[in-house]
Scaffold this active site. Structure first.
Site, PDB file in Angstrom:
ATOM      1  N   HIS A  66       0.039  -1.565   4.107  1.00 50.92           N
ATOM      2  CA  HIS A  66      -0.813  -2.329   3.181  1.00 50.92           C
ATOM      3  C   HIS A  66      -2.185  -2.462   3.847  1.00 50.92           C
ATOM      4  O   HIS A  66      -2.810  -1.461   4.176  1.00 50.92           O
ATOM      5  CB  HIS A  66      -0.105  -3.666   2.905  1.00 50.92           C
ATOM      6  CG  HIS A  66      -0.675  -4.496   1.788  1.00 50.92           C
ATOM      7  ND1 HIS A  66      -1.587  -4.030   0.886  1.00 50.92           N
ATOM      8  CD2 HIS A  66      -0.435  -5.785   1.432  1.00 50.92           C
ATOM      9  CE1 HIS A  66      -1.894  -4.985   0.023  1.00 50.92           C
ATOM     10  NE2 HIS A  66      -1.211  -6.072   0.334  1.00 50.92           N
ATOM     11  N   HIS A 100      -1.261   5.902  -2.852  1.00 48.23           N
ATOM     12  CA  HIS A 100      -1.266   4.548  -3.376  1.00 48.23           C
ATOM     13  C   HIS A 100      -0.158   4.424  -4.401  1.00 48.23           C
ATOM     14  O   HIS A 100       0.104   5.379  -5.138  1.00 48.23           O
ATOM     15  CB  HIS A 100      -2.620   4.238  -4.036  1.00 48.23           C
ATOM     16  CG  HIS A 100      -2.877   2.787  -4.177  1.00 48.23           C
ATOM     17  ND1 HIS A 100      -2.390   2.061  -5.241  1.00 48.23           N
ATOM     18  CD2 HIS A 100      -3.527   1.912  -3.382  1.00 48.23           C
ATOM     19  CE1 HIS A 100      -2.747   0.805  -5.086  1.00 48.23           C
ATOM     20  NE2 HIS A 100      -3.421   0.675  -3.956  1.00 48.23           N
ATOM     21  N   ASP A 118      -8.677   2.088   2.137  1.00 44.73           N
ATOM     22  CA  ASP A 118      -8.684   1.950   3.591  1.00 44.73           C
ATOM     23  C   ASP A 118      -9.194   3.189   4.313  1.00 44.73           C
ATOM     24  O   ASP A 118      -9.413   3.152   5.517  1.00 44.73           O
ATOM     25  CB  ASP A 118      -7.258   1.649   4.081  1.00 44.73           C
ATOM     26  CG  ASP A 118      -6.836   0.241   3.722  1.00 44.73           C
ATOM     27  OD1 ASP A 118      -7.709  -0.643   3.756  1.00 44.73           O
ATOM     28  OD2 ASP A 118      -5.660   0.029   3.407  1.00 44.73           O
TER      29      ASP A 118
HETATM   30  N1  ACO Z   1       0.778  11.030   3.642  1.00 46.80           N
HETATM   31  C1  ACO Z   1       1.718  11.985   3.387  1.00 46.80           C
HETATM   32  N2  ACO Z   1       2.618  11.907   2.400  1.00 46.80           N
HETATM   33  C2  ACO Z   1       2.570  10.817   1.621  1.00 46.80           C
HETATM   34  C3  ACO Z   1       1.638   9.786   1.813  1.00 46.80           C
HETATM   35  C4  ACO Z   1       0.719   9.927   2.868  1.00 46.80           C
HETATM   36  N3  ACO Z   1      -0.206   9.003   3.109  1.00 46.80           N
HETATM   37  N4  ACO Z   1       1.831   8.832   0.897  1.00 46.80           N
HETATM   38  C5  ACO Z   1       2.862   9.238   0.146  1.00 46.80           C
HETATM   39  N5  ACO Z   1       3.306  10.439   0.586  1.00 46.80           N
HETATM   40  C6  ACO Z   1       4.383  11.257   0.003  1.00 46.80           C
HETATM   41  C7  ACO Z   1       5.753  10.655   0.295  1.00 46.80           C
HETATM   42  O1  ACO Z   1       6.302  11.143   1.499  1.00 46.80           O
HETATM   43  C8  ACO Z   1       6.522  11.094  -0.923  1.00 46.80           C
HETATM   44  O2  ACO Z   1       6.839  12.454  -0.760  1.00 46.80           O
HETATM   45  P1  ACO Z   1       8.252  13.025  -1.309  1.00 46.80           P
HETATM   46  O3  ACO Z   1       8.161  12.869  -2.806  1.00 46.80           O
HETATM   47  O4  ACO Z   1       8.285  14.421  -0.864  1.00 46.80           O
HETATM   48  O5  ACO Z   1       9.318  12.163  -0.705  1.00 46.80           O
HETATM   49  C9  ACO Z   1       5.502  11.017  -2.055  1.00 46.80           C
HETATM   50  O6  ACO Z   1       4.228  11.210  -1.409  1.00 46.80           O
HETATM   51  C10 ACO Z   1       5.501   9.701  -2.805  1.00 46.80           C
HETATM   52  O7  ACO Z   1       5.286   8.653  -1.854  1.00 46.80           O
HETATM   53  P2  ACO Z   1       5.963   7.235  -1.890  1.00 46.80           P
HETATM   54  O8  ACO Z   1       6.210   6.786  -0.493  1.00 46.80           O
HETATM   55  O9  ACO Z   1       7.128   7.260  -2.844  1.00 46.80           O
HETATM   56  O10 ACO Z   1       4.812   6.386  -2.555  1.00 46.80           O
HETATM   57  P3  ACO Z   1       4.745   4.802  -2.589  1.00 46.80           P
HETATM   58  O11 ACO Z   1       4.095   4.474  -3.864  1.00 46.80           O
HETATM   59  O12 ACO Z   1       6.082   4.207  -2.313  1.00 46.80           O
HETATM   60  O13 ACO Z   1       3.817   4.466  -1.340  1.00 46.80           O
HETATM   61  C11 ACO Z   1       1.952   3.998   0.003  1.00 46.80           C
HETATM   62  C12 ACO Z   1       2.497   4.142  -1.453  1.00 46.80           C
HETATM   63  C13 ACO Z   1       2.808   2.992   0.770  1.00 46.80           C
HETATM   64  C14 ACO Z   1       0.531   3.476  -0.080  1.00 46.80           C
HETATM   65  C15 ACO Z   1       1.994   5.390   0.660  1.00 46.80           C
HETATM   66  O14 ACO Z   1       1.197   6.308  -0.054  1.00 46.80           O
HETATM   67  C16 ACO Z   1       1.552   5.312   2.118  1.00 46.80           C
HETATM   68  O15 ACO Z   1       2.379   4.993   2.984  1.00 46.80           O
HETATM   69  N6  ACO Z   1       0.235   5.639   2.422  1.00 46.80           N
HETATM   70  C17 ACO Z   1      -0.251   5.545   3.782  1.00 46.80           C
HETATM   71  C18 ACO Z   1      -0.547   4.097   4.140  1.00 46.80           C
HETATM   72  C19 ACO Z   1      -1.788   3.574   3.441  1.00 46.80           C
HETATM   73  O16 ACO Z   1      -2.832   4.202   3.428  1.00 46.80           O
HETATM   74  N7  ACO Z   1      -1.646   2.370   2.885  1.00 46.80           N
HETATM   75  C20 ACO Z   1      -2.758   1.657   2.237  1.00 46.80           C
HETATM   76  C21 ACO Z   1      -2.536   1.592   0.765  1.00 46.80           C
HETATM   77  S1  ACO Z   1      -3.937   0.782   0.022  1.00 46.80           S
HETATM   78  C22 ACO Z   1      -3.676  -0.860   0.333  1.00 46.80           C
HETATM   79  O17 ACO Z   1      -2.575  -1.322   0.495  1.00 46.80           O
HETATM   80  C23 ACO Z   1      -4.816  -1.705   0.435  1.00 46.80           C
END
Ligand code: ACO
Length: 436
Positions: free
Chosen positions: A268, A307, A363
């Site tokens: 987050h 996201h 971010d």
């Molecule tokens: N890098 C690589 N792969 C990713 C990323 C990433 N940053 N984010 C998602 N994916 C992939 C997942 O591995 C998944 O792949 P799969 O379908 O092959 O299993 C697919 O994309 C879907 O991802 P989920 O984890 O299901 O997406 P979710 O909506 O649950 O997660 C989150 C969203 C937590 C923001 C995620 O994208 C993440 O961890 N990003 C990195 C951390 C980040 O930047 N967080 C800040 C968010 S903005 C905020 O909170 C202010």
């Protein structure tokens, strides 16, 4: 029932149910009537991580994640970022309308009046180790304010709520700045009420022995814009924590501390700090392709990308990228920008990221600006918590005024043991200890 309904045939009983659809939603409680017999509890939905469940009706923030739209109370984020100050936006988010001139004056005066911390709160901060993480200090200090203002627990009195809201928004930059000064061993600087919200924050962070702190106007404006972009983001992890804790009628300091704790996680608000660490690990532009391959192999995530809601470019990231230009004219370019731009370029063309609709989020660029302005990565999430306090409090107020809301209490699907007899300690085997 008209056409706005869902017909559900329960094949277990061959019974059909008509479930009303309102605003594209069915009520989960309407499913409870679907039973196999009088002893059946009734049908529930299973939705880990709230992937498809609305927990409230809200009039604060609108997001269309597919189109990349973000609006506070109907106003597009780019217009607010261009034309408003953060305190004006905080008023809008909290009270629903942009303030008139006199309302704004009163609001700004009210916030400014409440920027000081009680001296005992300062002593409380002094108890932290020199290397304590600023987010841990912030969360604990905000919670500690609950002991300074015990009347805050009277959450049903609107006047009392407004006072605590002004206190929290006023004191957040002071606490944030003090966590920073504490880590450097510098004396705390009292607020300067001649200055704007962002300028005063800079004053409390960076003033040394000069009689009056002069904030660079370009950097102060950039900080104010970053505050505007972070003011609210509807039902994210920390807003959900604010509402969950607030639903038990905990006071706003304790609820805000819970929300800030949720914000601190690397998935987050903690992601901005992680982005900078990631750029450090990558080291140079030429190492970006190899790093992306490791991300695609599932070794780690690309921080600042992806996201839950945005499946398009995060509109906040666009504005931050634009604001970065102004900041770099004053500070000089952050060398990490080159690596970040290359990461973005490659990721946006790569099948892995395109297929999953992974775009830079808020971010991704904010940390690069903050670092250029002189902030250490450990304090990035604290910078996020300052403006988000307005959003948390708006969500909290809305919750308290919503007659449909009750204490937040999800259901579970129990998958543990059925009833079994107690085992005395001397008869417990290793296997039992391991599975415990
Ligand atoms: N890098 C690589 N792969 C990713 C990323 C990433 N940053 N984010 C998602 N994916 C992939 C997942 O591995 C998944 O792949 P799969 O379908 O092959 O299993 C697919 O994309 C879907 O991802 P989920 O984890 O299901 O997406 P979710 O909506 O649950 O997660 C989150 C969203 C937590 C923001 C995620 O994208 C993440 O961890 N990003 C990195 C951390 C980040 O930047 N967080 C800040 C968010 S903005 C905020 O909170 C202010």
């Amino acid at each position: 029932m008209g056409n706005d309904a869902l017909s559900i045939l329960d094949k277990r009983t061959q019974t059909t149910y008509e479930i009303p659809i309102n605003k594209g939603t069915i009520r989960a409680m309407d499913l409870r009537q679907i039973k196999t017999g009088p002893d059946d509890f009734g049908l529930m939905t299973y939705d880990p991580a709230f992937m498809n469940t609305a927990s409230c009706q809200s009039a604060i923030t609108f997001i269309d994640g597919d189109k990349g739209i973000l609006r506070y109370r109907g106003y597009p984020i780019d217009q607010l970022a261009e034309k408003c100050t953060f305190l004006e936006v905080a008023y809008l988010v909290l009270f629903g309308e942009l303030p008139t001139e006199s309302q704004l004056k009163e609001w700004v005066n009210g916030i400014t009046y409440h920027t000081m911390l009680h001296e005992t709160t300062k002593h409380f901060l002094e108890g932290f180790r020199y290397d304590a993480h600023p987010m841990g200090m912030l969360v604990s200090t905000v919670a500690a304010l609950s002991t300074v203002y015990p009347e805050a627990r009277n959450v049903h009195d609107p006047q009392n709520r407004k006072l605590q809201i002004m206190r929290l928004i006023g004191k957040m930059p002071t606490i944030a700045a003090y966590t920073y000064r504490h880590s450097l061993g510098y004396p705390y600087i009292y607020p300067d009420n001649d200055l704007s919200y962002a300028e005063n924050f800079m004053n409390m962070l960076w003033k040394m022995v000069e009689p009056k702190y002069q904030a660079n106007p370009v950097l102060a404006r950039a900080l104010d814009i970053l505050f505007i972009l972070h003011a609210d983001h509807e039902q994210n992890c920390s807003a959900n924590a604010m509402r969950a804790v607030g639903s038990s009628f905990a006071d706003p300091y304790l609820s805000t501390a819970a929300a800030a704790a949720a914000l601190s996680g690397p998935l987050h608000g903690g992601a901005n700090e992680e982005v900078l660490k990631m750029l450090d690990v990558i080291g140079s532009k030429d190492k970006v392709p190899a790093y992306i391959e490791k991300v695609k192999a599932g070794q780690f995530k690309l921080m600042g990308f992806g996201h839950r809601v945005y499946k398009n470019y995060d509109p906040r990231a666009k504005i931050i990228k634009w604001a970065a230009t102004n900041v770099f004219e004053v500070t000089g370019k952050n060398p990490k920008l080159e690596i970040a731009l290359e990461l973005e370029r490659i990721a946006l063309e790569d099948e892995y990221f395109v297929k999953r609709k992974l775009y830079p989020n808020v971010d991704f660029y904010s940390g690069i600006i903050y670092q250029a302005m002189g902030f250490k990565p450990e304090i990035f999430t604290v910078l996020f918590a300052i403006p988000r306090t307005a959003g948390w409090l708006a969500q909290w107020q809305e919750l308290l005024m919503d007659p449909e809301q009750k204490i937040a209490r999800p259901r579970q699907i129990y998958i543990g043991y059925g009833e079994r007899d107690f085992v005395p300690i001397e008869q417990r085997g290793v296997a039992a200890a391991v599975t415990a």
